[in-house]
Motif scaffolding. Structure first.
Motif, PDB file in Angstrom:
ATOM      1  N   THR A 194      68.396  11.412  45.030  1.00 23.77           N
ATOM      2  CA  THR A 194      69.249  10.631  44.131  1.00 23.77           C
ATOM      3  C   THR A 194      70.372   9.948  44.898  1.00 23.77           C
ATOM      4  O   THR A 194      70.685   8.776  44.664  1.00 23.77           O
ATOM      5  N   LEU A 195      70.991  10.659  45.826  1.00 30.14           N
ATOM      6  CA  LEU A 195      72.037  10.059  46.659  1.00 30.14           C
ATOM      7  C   LEU A 195      71.485   8.878  47.454  1.00 30.14           C
ATOM      8  O   LEU A 195      72.107   7.813  47.536  1.00 30.14           O
ATOM      9  N   TRP A 196      70.315   9.076  48.035  1.00 38.59           N
ATOM     10  CA  TRP A 196      69.696   8.017  48.840  1.00 38.59           C
ATOM     11  C   TRP A 196      69.428   6.788  47.964  1.00 38.59           C
ATOM     12  O   TRP A 196      69.695   5.651  48.352  1.00 38.59           O
ATOM     13  N   ARG A 197      68.918   7.021  46.756  1.00 39.21           N
ATOM     14  CA  ARG A 197      68.628   5.910  45.835  1.00 39.21           C
ATOM     15  C   ARG A 197      69.906   5.191  45.417  1.00 39.21           C
ATOM     16  O   ARG A 197      69.944   3.964  45.292  1.00 39.21           O
ATOM     17  N   GLN A 198      70.974   5.952  45.175  1.00 38.27           N
ATOM     18  CA  GLN A 198      72.246   5.336  44.778  1.00 38.27           C
ATOM     19  C   GLN A 198      72.792   4.438  45.886  1.00 38.27           C
ATOM     20  O   GLN A 198      73.321   3.357  45.621  1.00 38.27           O
ATOM     21  N   ILE A 199      72.647   4.885  47.129  1.00 36.36           N
ATOM     22  CA  ILE A 199      73.089   4.065  48.268  1.00 36.36           C
ATOM     23  C   ILE A 199      72.288   2.777  48.328  1.00 36.36           C
ATOM     24  O   ILE A 199      72.841   1.688  48.528  1.00 36.36           O
ATOM     25  N   ILE A 200      70.973   2.883  48.151  1.00 35.99           N
ATOM     26  CA  ILE A 200      70.109   1.694  48.180  1.00 35.99           C
ATOM     27  C   ILE A 200      70.502   0.708  47.092  1.00 35.99           C
ATOM     28  O   ILE A 200      70.655  -0.496  47.341  1.00 35.99           O
ATOM     29  N   LEU A 201      70.704   1.213  45.882  1.00 32.04           N
ATOM     30  CA  LEU A 201      71.058   0.327  44.769  1.00 32.04           C
ATOM     31  C   LEU A 201      72.416  -0.326  44.975  1.00 32.04           C
ATOM     32  O   LEU A 201      72.620  -1.500  44.632  1.00 32.04           O
ATOM     33  N   GLU A 202      73.370   0.411  45.533  1.00 30.49           N
ATOM     34  CA  GLU A 202      74.698  -0.152  45.780  1.00 30.49           C
ATOM     35  C   GLU A 202      74.618  -1.260  46.830  1.00 30.49           C
ATOM     36  O   GLU A 202      75.271  -2.299  46.706  1.00 30.49           O
ATOM     37  N   LYS A 203      73.813  -1.045  47.875  1.00 27.03           N
ATOM     38  CA  LYS A 203      73.665  -2.067  48.915  1.00 27.03           C
ATOM     39  C   LYS A 203      72.978  -3.314  48.387  1.00 27.03           C
ATOM     40  O   LYS A 203      73.214  -4.424  48.881  1.00 27.03           O
ATOM     41  N   ARG A 204      72.163  -3.169  47.361  1.00 28.38           N
ATOM     42  CA  ARG A 204      71.458  -4.329  46.785  1.00 28.38           C
ATOM     43  C   ARG A 204      72.399  -5.237  46.003  1.00 28.38           C
ATOM     44  O   ARG A 204      72.025  -6.355  45.629  1.00 28.38           O
ATOM     45  N   ARG A 205      73.596  -4.783  45.745  1.00 32.34           N
ATOM     46  CA  ARG A 205      74.544  -5.608  44.986  1.00 32.34           C
ATOM     47  C   ARG A 205      75.110  -6.750  45.818  1.00 32.34           C
ATOM     48  O   ARG A 205      75.711  -7.672  45.280  1.00 32.34           O
ATOM     49  N   PHE A 206      74.951  -6.687  47.138  1.00 30.21           N
ATOM     50  CA  PHE A 206      75.425  -7.713  48.057  1.00 30.21           C
ATOM     51  C   PHE A 206      76.913  -7.999  47.836  1.00 30.21           C
ATOM     52  O   PHE A 206      77.755  -7.189  48.152  1.00 30.21           O
ATOM     53  N   GLU A 207      77.255  -9.165  47.258  1.00 26.92           N
ATOM     54  CA  GLU A 207      78.663  -9.553  47.107  1.00 26.92           C
ATOM     55  C   GLU A 207      79.437  -8.568  46.236  1.00 26.92           C
ATOM     56  O   GLU A 207      80.646  -8.381  46.415  1.00 26.92           O
ATOM     57  N   ASP A 208      78.742  -7.913  45.299  1.00 26.00           N
ATOM     58  CA  ASP A 208      79.425  -6.998  44.386  1.00 26.00           C
ATOM     59  C   ASP A 208      79.444  -5.561  44.883  1.00 26.00           C
ATOM     60  O   ASP A 208      79.903  -4.666  44.177  1.00 26.00           O
ATOM     61  N   GLU A 209      78.955  -5.344  46.085  1.00 26.58           N
ATOM     62  CA  GLU A 209      78.922  -3.974  46.607  1.00 26.58           C
ATOM     63  C   GLU A 209      80.326  -3.402  46.732  1.00 26.58           C
ATOM     64  O   GLU A 209      81.240  -4.058  47.228  1.00 26.58           O
ATOM     65  N   ASN A 210      80.488  -2.185  46.248  1.00 26.17           N
ATOM     66  CA  ASN A 210      81.750  -1.467  46.413  1.00 26.17           C
ATOM     67  C   ASN A 210      81.648  -0.695  47.730  1.00 26.17           C
ATOM     68  O   ASN A 210      81.038   0.363  47.807  1.00 26.17           O
ATOM     69  N   LYS A 211      82.248  -1.242  48.789  1.00 23.33           N
ATOM     70  CA  LYS A 211      82.089  -0.664  50.121  1.00 23.33           C
ATOM     71  C   LYS A 211      82.697   0.732  50.220  1.00 23.33           C
ATOM     72  O   LYS A 211      82.193   1.585  50.957  1.00 23.33           O
ATOM     73  N   GLN A 212      83.767   0.965  49.459  1.00 28.84           N
ATOM     74  CA  GLN A 212      84.362   2.306  49.477  1.00 28.84           C
ATOM     75  C   GLN A 212      83.407   3.313  48.850  1.00 28.84           C
ATOM     76  O   GLN A 212      83.229   4.422  49.360  1.00 28.84           O
ATOM     77  N   LEU A 213      82.769   2.908  47.741  1.00 26.77           N
ATOM     78  CA  LEU A 213      81.799   3.785  47.093  1.00 26.77           C
ATOM     79  C   LEU A 213      80.621   4.042  48.026  1.00 26.77           C
ATOM     80  O   LEU A 213      80.162   5.188  48.163  1.00 26.77           O
ATOM     81  N   SER A 214      80.133   3.001  48.681  1.00 29.02           N
ATOM     82  CA  SER A 214      79.014   3.159  49.615  1.00 29.02           C
ATOM     83  C   SER A 214      79.368   4.130  50.736  1.00 29.02           C
ATOM     84  O   SER A 214      78.552   4.955  51.157  1.00 29.02           O
ATOM     85  N   GLU A 215      80.612   4.038  51.220  1.00 30.13           N
ATOM     86  CA  GLU A 215      81.036   4.919  52.301  1.00 30.13           C
ATOM     87  C   GLU A 215      81.036   6.381  51.855  1.00 30.13           C
ATOM     88  O   GLU A 215      80.566   7.267  52.573  1.00 30.13           O
ATOM     89  N   TYR A 216      81.564   6.642  50.656  1.00 27.15           N
ATOM     90  CA  TYR A 216      81.607   8.019  50.185  1.00 27.15           C
ATOM     91  C   TYR A 216      80.210   8.543  49.859  1.00 27.15           C
ATOM     92  O   TYR A 216      79.927   9.733  50.055  1.00 27.15           O
ATOM     93  N   LEU A 217      79.334   7.676  49.368  1.00 26.04           N
ATOM     94  CA  LEU A 217      77.952   8.087  49.133  1.00 26.04           C
ATOM     95  C   LEU A 217      77.276   8.448  50.449  1.00 26.04           C
ATOM     96  O   LEU A 217      76.513   9.416  50.522  1.00 26.04           O
ATOM     97  N   LEU A 218      77.575   7.667  51.508  1.00 23.24           N
ATOM     98  CA  LEU A 218      77.014   7.958  52.825  1.00 23.24           C
ATOM     99  C   LEU A 218      77.505   9.312  53.333  1.00 23.24           C
ATOM    100  O   LEU A 218      76.737  10.105  53.876  1.00 23.24           O
ATOM    101  N   ARG A 219      78.792   9.580  53.150  1.00 20.14           N
ATOM    102  CA  ARG A 219      79.332  10.874  53.582  1.00 20.14           C
ATOM    103  C   ARG A 219      78.649  12.015  52.821  1.00 20.14           C
ATOM    104  O   ARG A 219      78.302  13.038  53.413  1.00 20.14           O
ATOM    105  N   ALA A 220      78.467  11.815  51.522  1.00 22.70           N
ATOM    106  CA  ALA A 220      77.809  12.849  50.717  1.00 22.70           C
ATOM    107  C   ALA A 220      76.380  13.070  51.188  1.00 22.70           C
ATOM    108  O   ALA A 220      75.907  14.212  51.259  1.00 22.70           O
TER     109      ALA A 220
END
Length: 275
Positions: free
Chosen positions: A116-142
């Motif tokens: 689920t974490l891996w999928r959430q990271i993938i979906l967040e990265k697919r947002r491109f311009e709308d990607e929340n980089k802080q959220l992506s970073e914390y998901l990566l740490r998790a």
């Protein structure tokens, strides 16, 4: 940002594939085999990578991945490999990597929180311009911390738990192919009745229920991350026919595969509420 995701995704190969970094990977690379098998350069030699195998490479490590024809335990020759991957870098990742020994290859329990974490990271990265980089970073740490726990939990099973784990691995490898409960029992050398009882006792579900969970999860991944037709998805995830796939999917989730795909494309559904 002190950690950064460069790219990530889910990859499925039904044809031969080769990817190589002979001079070493430029960043950290994590790859989790979720179905089928492949071959990768581990410890200086090409090694079979099976379902549940996690690859961890640091910058500078030589990397060679090959998806080729293989013969599974049911004596079927095919090309089939599915995996989640992520390439990343940053100071936090450097510190995390140095905090404990990271093997290049380790067999882990592929559990839903990790996927689920891996999928959430993938979906967040697919947002491109709308990607929340802080959220992506914390998901990566998790994700990294989940990986660390999975590696730490990697132990040599004994007795009944070992047999149950071997059955579970067999199902994970063959779920997208036609197999019988007898094949699972034969794989570990016990009777069908013993295999059925032991698996239910250890995992709280039947062998067929677990296989269906994997098939449904695989079908959703291919609906979301590939352009395969629904008929192709039904055939390559172990359902055999679209009519059977349609019935099982609708019984489980309350809507047809076609309706799910349309709603997801329109942004009207979250895959994590199904998987």
């Amino acid at each position: 940002m002190i950690s950064q995701i460069l790219t990530c995704g889910y990859s499925y190969h039904s044809q031969k594939f080769h990817n190589s970094h002979s001079d070493g990977v430029p960043c950290y690379l994590f790859r989790l085999q979720t179905e089928g098998c492949s071959y990768a350069l581990v410890g200086g030699s090409m090694t079979l990578i099976e379902t549940g195998d996690l690859l961890l490479f640091k910058p500078g490590d030589k990397y060679d991945l090959r998806v080729e024809e293989h013969t599974n335990s049911m004596q079927q020759t095919l090309v089939s490999s599915g995996d989640y991957y992520i390439l990343c870098k940053g100071e936090w990742i450097d510190e995390w990597w140095s905090s404990s020994r990271k093997p290049q290859k380790v067999r882990i329990a592929v559990n839903e929180p990790l996927l689920t974490l891996w999928r959430q990271i993938i979906l967040e990265k697919r947002r491109f311009e709308d990607e929340n980089k802080q959220l992506s970073e914390y998901l990566l740490r998790a994700l990294c911390l989940h990986i660390e726990r999975a590696v730490a939990d990697h132990i040599s099973f004994r007795g009944s738990s070992f047999l149950a784990t071997r059955m579970k691995s067999f199902i994970e490898e063959h779920a997208v192919l036609p197999f019988k409960v007898e094949d699972v029992a034969q794989h570990v050398g016990i009777s069908v009745s013993r295999a059925v009882h032991l698996f239910k006792e250890c995992f709280g579900k039947t062998i067929i229920q677990y296989a269906q969970e994997i098939r449904l999860s695989s079908s959703i991944e291919r609906m979301v991350y590939t352009t395969m037709t629904l008929e192709q998805i039904a055939e390559t995830t172990g359902f055999g026919s679209y009519s059977y796939f349609h019935r099982v999917f609708r019984d489980k989730y309350g809507l047809s595969p076609k309706a799910y795909r349309v709603k997801f494309a329109e942004g009207g559904i979250d895959e994590h509420k199904l998987i």
